[in-house]
Design a protein around this motif. Structure first.
Motif, PDB file in Angstrom:
ATOM      1  N   HIS A  77      24.721 -64.781 -12.074  1.00 51.64           N
ATOM      2  CA  HIS A  77      24.504 -64.964 -10.633  1.00 51.64           C
ATOM      3  C   HIS A  77      23.612 -66.183 -10.482  1.00 51.64           C
ATOM      4  O   HIS A  77      22.407 -66.090 -10.781  1.00 51.64           O
ATOM      5  CB  HIS A  77      23.803 -63.750 -10.035  1.00 51.64           C
ATOM      6  CG  HIS A  77      24.581 -62.472 -10.141  1.00 51.64           C
ATOM      7  ND1 HIS A  77      25.197 -61.888  -9.063  1.00 51.64           N
ATOM      8  CD2 HIS A  77      24.861 -61.665 -11.207  1.00 51.64           C
ATOM      9  CE1 HIS A  77      25.805 -60.767  -9.446  1.00 51.64           C
ATOM     10  NE2 HIS A  77      25.614 -60.612 -10.749  1.00 51.64           N
ATOM     11  N   GLN A  80      20.226 -65.822  -8.762  1.00 51.40           N
ATOM     12  CA  GLN A  80      19.260 -64.847  -9.292  1.00 51.40           C
ATOM     13  C   GLN A  80      18.363 -65.409 -10.390  1.00 51.40           C
ATOM     14  O   GLN A  80      17.726 -64.635 -11.120  1.00 51.40           O
ATOM     15  CB  GLN A  80      19.997 -63.595  -9.794  1.00 51.40           C
ATOM     16  CG  GLN A  80      20.659 -62.792  -8.675  1.00 51.40           C
ATOM     17  CD  GLN A  80      21.397 -61.558  -9.187  1.00 51.40           C
ATOM     18  OE1 GLN A  80      21.186 -61.115 -10.307  1.00 51.40           O
ATOM     19  NE2 GLN A  80      22.278 -61.012  -8.365  1.00 51.40           N
ATOM     20  N   LEU A  91      19.554 -49.977 -11.260  1.00 46.78           N
ATOM     21  CA  LEU A  91      20.300 -51.009 -10.545  1.00 46.78           C
ATOM     22  C   LEU A  91      20.039 -51.028  -9.035  1.00 46.78           C
ATOM     23  O   LEU A  91      19.736 -52.072  -8.456  1.00 46.78           O
ATOM     24  CB  LEU A  91      21.804 -50.824 -10.811  1.00 46.78           C
ATOM     25  CG  LEU A  91      22.722 -51.704  -9.966  1.00 46.78           C
ATOM     26  CD1 LEU A  91      22.579 -53.166 -10.367  1.00 46.78           C
ATOM     27  CD2 LEU A  91      24.181 -51.256 -10.109  1.00 46.78           C
ATOM     28  N   TRP A  94      16.647 -52.116  -7.839  1.00 46.45           N
ATOM     29  CA  TRP A  94      16.490 -53.519  -8.256  1.00 46.45           C
ATOM     30  C   TRP A  94      17.204 -54.444  -7.258  1.00 46.45           C
ATOM     31  O   TRP A  94      16.668 -55.478  -6.857  1.00 46.45           O
ATOM     32  CB  TRP A  94      17.052 -53.675  -9.681  1.00 46.45           C
ATOM     33  CG  TRP A  94      17.104 -55.065 -10.221  1.00 46.45           C
ATOM     34  CD1 TRP A  94      16.089 -55.753 -10.820  1.00 46.45           C
ATOM     35  CD2 TRP A  94      18.249 -55.933 -10.239  1.00 46.45           C
ATOM     36  NE1 TRP A  94      16.529 -57.003 -11.204  1.00 46.45           N
ATOM     37  CE2 TRP A  94      17.848 -57.133 -10.861  1.00 46.45           C
ATOM     38  CE3 TRP A  94      19.567 -55.811  -9.796  1.00 46.45           C
ATOM     39  CZ2 TRP A  94      18.718 -58.210 -11.046  1.00 46.45           C
ATOM     40  CZ3 TRP A  94      20.426 -56.875  -9.980  1.00 46.45           C
ATOM     41  CH2 TRP A  94      20.006 -58.057 -10.600  1.00 46.45           C
ATOM     42  N   LEU A  95      18.418 -54.028  -6.844  1.00 51.06           N
ATOM     43  CA  LEU A  95      19.143 -54.830  -5.851  1.00 51.06           C
ATOM     44  C   LEU A  95      18.355 -54.889  -4.542  1.00 51.06           C
ATOM     45  O   LEU A  95      18.163 -55.960  -3.966  1.00 51.06           O
ATOM     46  CB  LEU A  95      20.526 -54.210  -5.568  1.00 51.06           C
ATOM     47  CG  LEU A  95      21.628 -54.432  -6.603  1.00 51.06           C
ATOM     48  CD1 LEU A  95      22.869 -53.619  -6.230  1.00 51.06           C
ATOM     49  CD2 LEU A  95      21.995 -55.906  -6.726  1.00 51.06           C
ATOM     50  N   THR A  99      16.664 -58.406  -5.541  1.00 51.83           N
ATOM     51  CA  THR A  99      17.829 -59.284  -5.551  1.00 51.83           C
ATOM     52  C   THR A  99      18.276 -59.659  -4.148  1.00 51.83           C
ATOM     53  O   THR A  99      18.454 -60.849  -3.849  1.00 51.83           O
ATOM     54  CB  THR A  99      18.968 -58.587  -6.324  1.00 51.83           C
ATOM     55  OG1 THR A  99      18.426 -58.227  -7.598  1.00 51.83           O
ATOM     56  CG2 THR A  99      20.144 -59.494  -6.509  1.00 51.83           C
ATOM     57  N   ARG A 211      31.607 -58.136  -4.187  1.00 49.49           N
ATOM     58  CA  ARG A 211      30.412 -57.900  -5.028  1.00 49.49           C
ATOM     59  C   ARG A 211      30.591 -56.660  -5.889  1.00 49.49           C
ATOM     60  O   ARG A 211      30.491 -56.695  -7.098  1.00 49.49           O
ATOM     61  CB  ARG A 211      29.179 -57.737  -4.154  1.00 49.49           C
ATOM     62  CG  ARG A 211      27.945 -57.588  -5.006  1.00 49.49           C
ATOM     63  CD  ARG A 211      26.663 -57.438  -4.261  1.00 49.49           C
ATOM     64  NE  ARG A 211      25.596 -57.840  -5.148  1.00 49.49           N
ATOM     65  CZ  ARG A 211      24.813 -58.886  -4.957  1.00 49.49           C
ATOM     66  NH1 ARG A 211      24.904 -59.618  -3.889  1.00 49.49           N
ATOM     67  NH2 ARG A 211      23.892 -59.202  -5.854  1.00 49.49           N
ATOM     68  N   HIS A 239      31.877 -56.084 -10.151  1.00 49.62           N
ATOM     69  CA  HIS A 239      31.103 -55.210 -11.045  1.00 49.62           C
ATOM     70  C   HIS A 239      31.755 -53.837 -11.081  1.00 49.62           C
ATOM     71  O   HIS A 239      32.307 -53.396 -10.067  1.00 49.62           O
ATOM     72  CB  HIS A 239      29.687 -55.008 -10.506  1.00 49.62           C
ATOM     73  CG  HIS A 239      28.864 -56.258 -10.408  1.00 49.62           C
ATOM     74  ND1 HIS A 239      28.861 -57.052  -9.292  1.00 49.62           N
ATOM     75  CD2 HIS A 239      28.018 -56.843 -11.289  1.00 49.62           C
ATOM     76  CE1 HIS A 239      28.034 -58.076  -9.481  1.00 49.62           C
ATOM     77  NE2 HIS A 239      27.508 -57.980 -10.682  1.00 49.62           N
ATOM     78  N   GLU A 242      28.453 -49.591 -14.029  1.00 52.70           N
ATOM     79  CA  GLU A 242      27.234 -50.101 -14.667  1.00 52.70           C
ATOM     80  C   GLU A 242      26.182 -49.000 -14.759  1.00 52.70           C
ATOM     81  O   GLU A 242      25.441 -48.928 -15.741  1.00 52.70           O
ATOM     82  CB  GLU A 242      26.717 -51.279 -13.819  1.00 52.70           C
ATOM     83  CG  GLU A 242      25.392 -51.884 -14.268  1.00 52.70           C
ATOM     84  CD  GLU A 242      24.977 -53.067 -13.398  1.00 52.70           C
ATOM     85  OE1 GLU A 242      25.661 -53.331 -12.379  1.00 52.70           O
ATOM     86  OE2 GLU A 242      23.984 -53.734 -13.740  1.00 52.70           O
ATOM     87  N   SER A 303      21.140 -57.533 -19.801  1.00 52.00           N
ATOM     88  CA  SER A 303      21.006 -56.903 -18.496  1.00 52.00           C
ATOM     89  C   SER A 303      21.048 -55.380 -18.631  1.00 52.00           C
ATOM     90  O   SER A 303      20.238 -54.662 -18.048  1.00 52.00           O
ATOM     91  CB  SER A 303      22.140 -57.392 -17.593  1.00 52.00           C
ATOM     92  OG  SER A 303      22.236 -56.627 -16.427  1.00 52.00           O
ATOM     93  N   ASP A 329      24.496 -62.436 -17.444  1.00 45.94           N
ATOM     94  CA  ASP A 329      24.164 -61.694 -16.222  1.00 45.94           C
ATOM     95  C   ASP A 329      22.767 -62.014 -15.687  1.00 45.94           C
ATOM     96  O   ASP A 329      22.061 -61.125 -15.205  1.00 45.94           O
ATOM     97  CB  ASP A 329      24.345 -60.181 -16.400  1.00 45.94           C
ATOM     98  CG  ASP A 329      24.287 -59.440 -15.068  1.00 45.94           C
ATOM     99  OD1 ASP A 329      24.602 -60.061 -14.038  1.00 45.94           O
ATOM    100  OD2 ASP A 329      23.921 -58.246 -15.060  1.00 45.94           O
TER     101      ASP A 329
HETATM  102  N1  GUN Z   1      26.151 -54.679  -8.875  1.00 47.53           N
HETATM  103  C1  GUN Z   1      26.273 -55.202  -7.631  1.00 47.53           C
HETATM  104  N2  GUN Z   1      25.561 -56.338  -7.512  1.00 47.53           N
HETATM  105  C2  GUN Z   1      24.977 -56.540  -8.701  1.00 47.53           C
HETATM  106  C3  GUN Z   1      24.112 -57.563  -9.194  1.00 47.53           C
HETATM  107  O1  GUN Z   1      23.730 -58.519  -8.513  1.00 47.53           O
HETATM  108  N3  GUN Z   1      23.706 -57.426 -10.487  1.00 47.53           N
HETATM  109  C4  GUN Z   1      24.095 -56.383 -11.274  1.00 47.53           C
HETATM  110  N4  GUN Z   1      23.660 -56.327 -12.541  1.00 47.53           N
HETATM  111  N5  GUN Z   1      24.903 -55.418 -10.832  1.00 47.53           N
HETATM  112  C5  GUN Z   1      25.333 -55.492  -9.560  1.00 47.53           C
END
Ligand code: GUN
Ligand code: ZN
Length: 437
Positions: A77, A80, A91, A94-95, A99, A211, A239, A242, A303, A329
């Motif tokens: 990104h 970022q 996650l 953190w977003l 982010t 996204r 994505h 995750e 990541s 990432d």
């Molecule tokens: N899933 C949706 N947006 C993101 C992002 O910016 N980073 C990560 N690692 N996972 C995401």
């Protein structure tokens, strides 16, 4: 034409990845421009066998160095860079806390341009010559990135981040100024306009970029899938799978799909040239779906370790046979260095979900970040390798870059030992030069 004398690493395409490295201790790499002026590999092999054929070609002697393919990075990104090293429970917090606030700044052209310049310079300084990366949901951020990429000649693929719900208002796609189209429709119109402006211009490529499913409406995913069908050589990036909270959210929002990954299939977003970051918590049917559709995984080890997301399962991936490659990432990832990413992948392989304690060979790790990643992008034979015909993107590695590297590489008795020394001890200091096409 120009020739370089050095040790040379490249990859055979007709052997399994873990046995694919081809190493020339005293090699010659000859590059020549094609009709468009792109330097390509014209000949490569043993110095003593090749030099008589190219006796008149200007030779740069890099003895003591190692020439290797420029690294191919499948997911990052660019907005970022400033987010690196922001800890969170996982996650979604953190977003929300780090982010999204930073990405709001990319509504500004100057901020985007400065960030794009820094990001590209950092990628190149670390030896990455092909990158698939996210921008933000502002068209300004996409144009700024492509403009800077065009100047640097890095091979870069990116696109407008599609998000029409479940994010701060300043980050949602906006309706047209004249009020003729709503935000969702406008995001798709902008995507198409950006494809026409940038895809295939020089070394640039466009990626349709939802996204992730939770921040897109059904209408937006459907429209993205229609564009993906209309422009089959454009990439797709997103994505998937995750983090457990993310998966639960996606399942809640799209309850009729068989799985989170299947949601993307249901909207026509799984195909060749579709790259999904993470692919950690998948069912075997999902892995088969990746294989059958030709979609690929971007494995993001630093990541996944930093955010505590989990471990990509190499054993199950290879059993299903889908394509994958490595990615830094940034900014969930902790480093721009491909050496750090390859080392992270080694750790992840040792701790796979299937608990196989898999010990990935260093040439397999290196392949994942070069020829393997290029194959996942549908760019095998174009980048990520130094076979004849490939674009001449390469790094010159200085094995004496640090005292410890000099000491350890001098002790290597075979190629695996040499490559492991570089992966474990290497960072940006190892990359003496990055040469682009
Ligand atoms: N899933 C949706 N947006 C993101 C992002 O910016 N980073 C990560 N690692 N996972 C995401
Ligand atoms: Zn990401």
């Amino acid at each position: 034409m120009k020739a370089y004398r050095s040790a040379i690493l490249r990859f055979a395409t007709d052997r399994p990845p873990s046995q694919s490295a081809v190493y020339e201790e005293d090699g010659l790499l000859v590059v020549a421009p094609d009709a468009q002026g792109t330097q390509r590999v014209h000949a490569v092999g043993s110095f003593h066998e090749l030099r008589p054929r190219f006796a008149d070609v200007v030779l740069e002697d890099l003895s003591g160095r190692l020439i290797a393919p420029g690294f191919v990075d499948l997911h990052s990104h660019y907005p970022q860079t400033n987010v690196i090293g922001s800890p969170a429970e996982g996650l979604l917090p953190w977003l929300e806390n780090y982010t999204f606030p930073e990405e709001k700044c990319f509504a500004e052209l100057d901020y985007s341009t400065q960030a794009a310049r820094f990001f590209i310079a950092e990628m190149l300084r670390n030896g990455i010559t092909t990158t698939l990366t996210f921008a933000t949901s502002h068209a300004i951020s996409v144009n700024a990135l492509f403009e800077q990429a065009q100047r640097s000649r890095i091979r870069l693929i990116s696109g407008l981040c599609l998000m029409d719900r479940h994010a701060p208002a300043a980050l949602l796609n906006q309706p047209s100024g004249a009020g003729r189209s709503d935000a969702t429709e406008q995001s798709l119109l902008s995507t198409e306009a950006l494809i026409q402006r940038w895809h295939g211009v020089g070394r640039l490529g466009y990626a349709i970029t939802p996204r992730f499913a939770p921040t897109s409406s059904e209408a937006q995913l459907r429209g993205a899938g229609q564009l993906a069908k209309r422009y089959p050589d454009v990439w797709i990036q997103s994505h998937v799978a995750e983090n457990q909270h993310e998966i639960a959210w996606a399942r809640e929002l799209f309850p009729t799909s068989r799985s989170y990954l299947a949601t993307y299939a249901d909207f026509g977003l799984l195909r060749q040239r579709a790259i999904y970051a993470h692919c950690i918590h998948l069912a075997d049917e999902d892995r088969i779906l990746l294989h059958e559709t030709g979609a690929a995984a971007a494995v993001c080890p630093t990541s996944n370790l930093f955010l505590g997301s989990g471990f990509f399962d190499y054993v199950k991936a290879d059993r299903a046979g889908f394509a994958y490659g490595l990615a830094n990432d940034v900014g969930g990832g902790t480093s721009f260095s491909p050496f750090h990413t390859m080392l992270g992948a080694y750790y992840v392989g040792r701790e796979g979900q299937s608990k196989s304690g898999l010990s990935l060979r260093p040439q397999h790790l290196w392949w994942q970040h070069t020829a393997g990643a290029a194959r996942a992008l549908g760019l095998a034979g174009v980048v990520g390798n130094l076979q004849v015909g490939c674009e001449a993107d390469f790094v010159v590695l200085n094995l004496q870059a640090t005292a410890l590297l000099a000491r350890k590489t001098a002790l290597a008795k075979n190629l695996d030992e040499l490559l492991f020394a570089l992966i474990v001890l290497g960072d940006d200091r190892l990359v003496e030069r990055t040469v682009i096409a």
